[in-house]
Design an enzyme around this catalytic site. Structure first.
Site, PDB file in Angstrom:
ATOM      1  N   ASP A  83       0.849  -1.195   0.000  1.00  0.00           N
ATOM      2  CA  ASP A  83       0.000   0.000   0.000  1.00  0.00           C
ATOM      3  C   ASP A  83       0.889   1.251   0.000  1.00  0.00           C
ATOM      4  O   ASP A  83       1.802   1.373   0.829  1.00  0.00           O
ATOM      5  CB  ASP A  83      -0.870  -0.045   1.273  1.00  0.00           C
ATOM      6  CG  ASP A  83      -1.992   0.984   1.253  1.00  0.00           C
ATOM      7  OD1 ASP A  83      -2.435   1.362   0.159  1.00  0.00           O
ATOM      8  OD2 ASP A  83      -2.429   1.385   2.353  1.00  0.00           O
ATOM      9  N   THR A 255      -9.327   0.196   3.718  1.00  0.00           N
ATOM     10  CA  THR A 255      -9.825   0.367   5.088  1.00  0.00           C
ATOM     11  C   THR A 255      -8.723   0.081   6.098  1.00  0.00           C
ATOM     12  O   THR A 255      -8.230  -1.046   6.178  1.00  0.00           O
ATOM     13  CB  THR A 255     -11.001  -0.607   5.335  1.00  0.00           C
ATOM     14  OG1 THR A 255     -11.979  -0.419   4.316  1.00  0.00           O
ATOM     15  CG2 THR A 255     -11.633  -0.360   6.694  1.00  0.00           C
TER      16      THR A 255
HETATM   17  P1  13P Z   1      -8.657   4.998   5.967  1.00  0.00           P
HETATM   18  O1  13P Z   1      -7.729   5.853   6.750  1.00  0.00           O
HETATM   19  O2  13P Z   1      -9.904   5.739   5.607  1.00  0.00           O
HETATM   20  O3  13P Z   1      -8.929   3.688   6.577  1.00  0.00           O
HETATM   21  O4  13P Z   1      -7.931   4.720   4.546  1.00  0.00           O
HETATM   22  C1  13P Z   1      -6.972   3.710   4.438  1.00  0.00           C
HETATM   23  C2  13P Z   1      -6.243   3.748   3.141  1.00  0.00           C
HETATM   24  O5  13P Z   1      -6.570   4.453   2.209  1.00  0.00           O
HETATM   25  C3  13P Z   1      -5.072   2.870   3.016  1.00  0.00           C
HETATM   26  O6  13P Z   1      -4.422   3.023   1.802  1.00  0.00           O
HETATM   27  O1  G3H Z   2      -2.721   4.780   3.717  1.00  0.00           O
HETATM   28  C1  G3H Z   2      -2.312   4.707   4.854  1.00  0.00           C
HETATM   29  C2  G3H Z   2      -2.653   3.542   5.676  1.00  0.00           C
HETATM   30  O2  G3H Z   2      -3.665   3.870   6.592  1.00  0.00           O
HETATM   31  C3  G3H Z   2      -1.416   3.011   6.330  1.00  0.00           C
HETATM   32  O3  G3H Z   2      -1.005   3.845   7.347  1.00  0.00           O
HETATM   33  O4  G3H Z   2       1.386   4.361   6.891  1.00  0.00           O
HETATM   34  O5  G3H Z   2       0.426   4.486   9.214  1.00  0.00           O
HETATM   35  O6  G3H Z   2       0.797   2.275   8.102  1.00  0.00           O
HETATM   36  P1  G3H Z   2       0.497   3.745   7.930  1.00  0.00           P
HETATM   37 ZN    ZN Z   3      -4.489   5.021   1.083  1.00  0.00          ZN
END
Ligand code: 13P
Ligand code: G3H
Ligand code: ZN
Length: 308
Positions: A83, A255
């Protein structure tokens, strides 16, 4: 079942007009919660690990735990997805560990630079069967009263999205349409730019991703506050808005925040109600169960339940 690419999962969602949750995990409890919810709801899943999660748990640990759970629940289609990978090095770490999907997030660069980096990632990932997500625009709420120029500066440009997809050959795209990460997404009403979303879908036809999609569930937030937390002013994307977003072409719903709030709300409650408890399993166990219920509810809202 071996892990599959997120493209395989999302192509079916795109064809059949539903969305799959990409749930952020950092540790064993959250991973177990996602799999147990998926087993119960008969839903495909995307396990999302940020660079922060990889730093916290280690890439090999995240892969091994995901693989072990996938072997335990062989009927669940599951992808392990990086991610918001911020550069090529982060992508290579994920590939080396066995991730089956990556996001390269170069959205803070000008269009041409974003495209150049994304193309490079696609050229490495596609021969390996790894799917690629990219992002256009900024993840930022936009108030109703801002100028057209300000909106255009923040949100996705559909024509650019079309050029970007055609030129990069990415598998799915995250278009900024007014959501943001975290628990404080909107000052007023939760409004997304569905007209932009509709155009991006019409032009590109590929699966689209909604980042910052948490709903900040009321019961969990109340519990969080009841046991000493502070979430004043928190506001997420309501379920009916999520459902509309899916109608206009969203197939992956990211999420993280909802899982964080619900897990810690329950941890707060358990600790407050059992002050001499020293067994972490007695604290994390109920928190995990609470997260499972939150995930199951989301799977039903997204329409990913009963797809396997
Ligand atoms: P939220 O902070 O709304 O859960 O979004 C998570 C997200 O976009 C992770 O890439
Ligand atoms: O997009 C962000 C996600 O909520 C992940 O958050 O970078 O704190 O792990 P993080
Ligand atoms: Zn995100």
């Amino acid at each position: 079942m071996s892990l599959i690419s997120a493209k395989e999962i999302l192509d079916d969602a795109n064809k059949n007009l539903y969305a799959v949750g990409a749930f952020n995990v950092n540790n064993m409890e959250f991973l177990q919660a996602v799999f147990l919810a998926a087993e119960s709801e008969k839903s495909p899943i995307i396990i999302a690990a940020s660079e922060g999660a990889i730093k916290y748990a280690g890439p090999d640990m995240l892969f091994s735990m995901t693989k072990a759970l996938s072997d335990t629940y062989p009927n669940i289609p599951v992808a392990l997805h990086l991610d918001h990978g911020s550069n090529l090095n982060a992508v290579m770490v994920a590939i080396k560990a066995g991730f089956t999907s990556v996001m390269i997030d170069a959205s803070h660069f000008p269009f041409e630079e974003n495209l150049k980096i994304t193309k490079q990632v696609v050229s490495i990932c596609h021969p390996l069967g790894i799917s690629v997500e990219a992002e256009l625009g900024r993840l930022k709420g936009v108030e109703d009263n801002v100028s057209v120029a300000e909106r255009d500066a923040v949100l996705v440009n559909p024509k650019e999205a079309n050029d970007f997809v055609a030129s990069s050959n990415i598998d799915f795209l995250a278009p900024a349409i007014g959501t943001s990460h975290g628990a404080f997404k909107f000052k007023g009403e939760a409004k997304l730019d569905f007209e932009r979303l509709r155009k991006v879908k019409e032009l590109t036809g590929i699966p689209l991703v909604l980042h910052g999609a948490s709903s900040v569930p009321e019961a969990a937030s109340k519990k969080f506050e009841e046991f000493g937390g502070d979430l004043k002013g928190a506001k997420g994307v309501p379920f009916d808005v999520l459902k509309d977003a899916i109608k206009f072409g969203i197939n992956k719903v990211n999420t993280d925040t909802d899982l964080r709030i619900s897990f810690l709300a329950k941890v707060r409650e358990s600790i407050a109600n059992d002050k001499s408890q020293i067994d972490p399993r007695k604290i994390f166990g109920p928190a995990k169960d609470y997260v499972i219920e939150i995930i199951k509810e989301r799977m039903r809202v997204l329409g990913s339940s009963n797809r396997i």
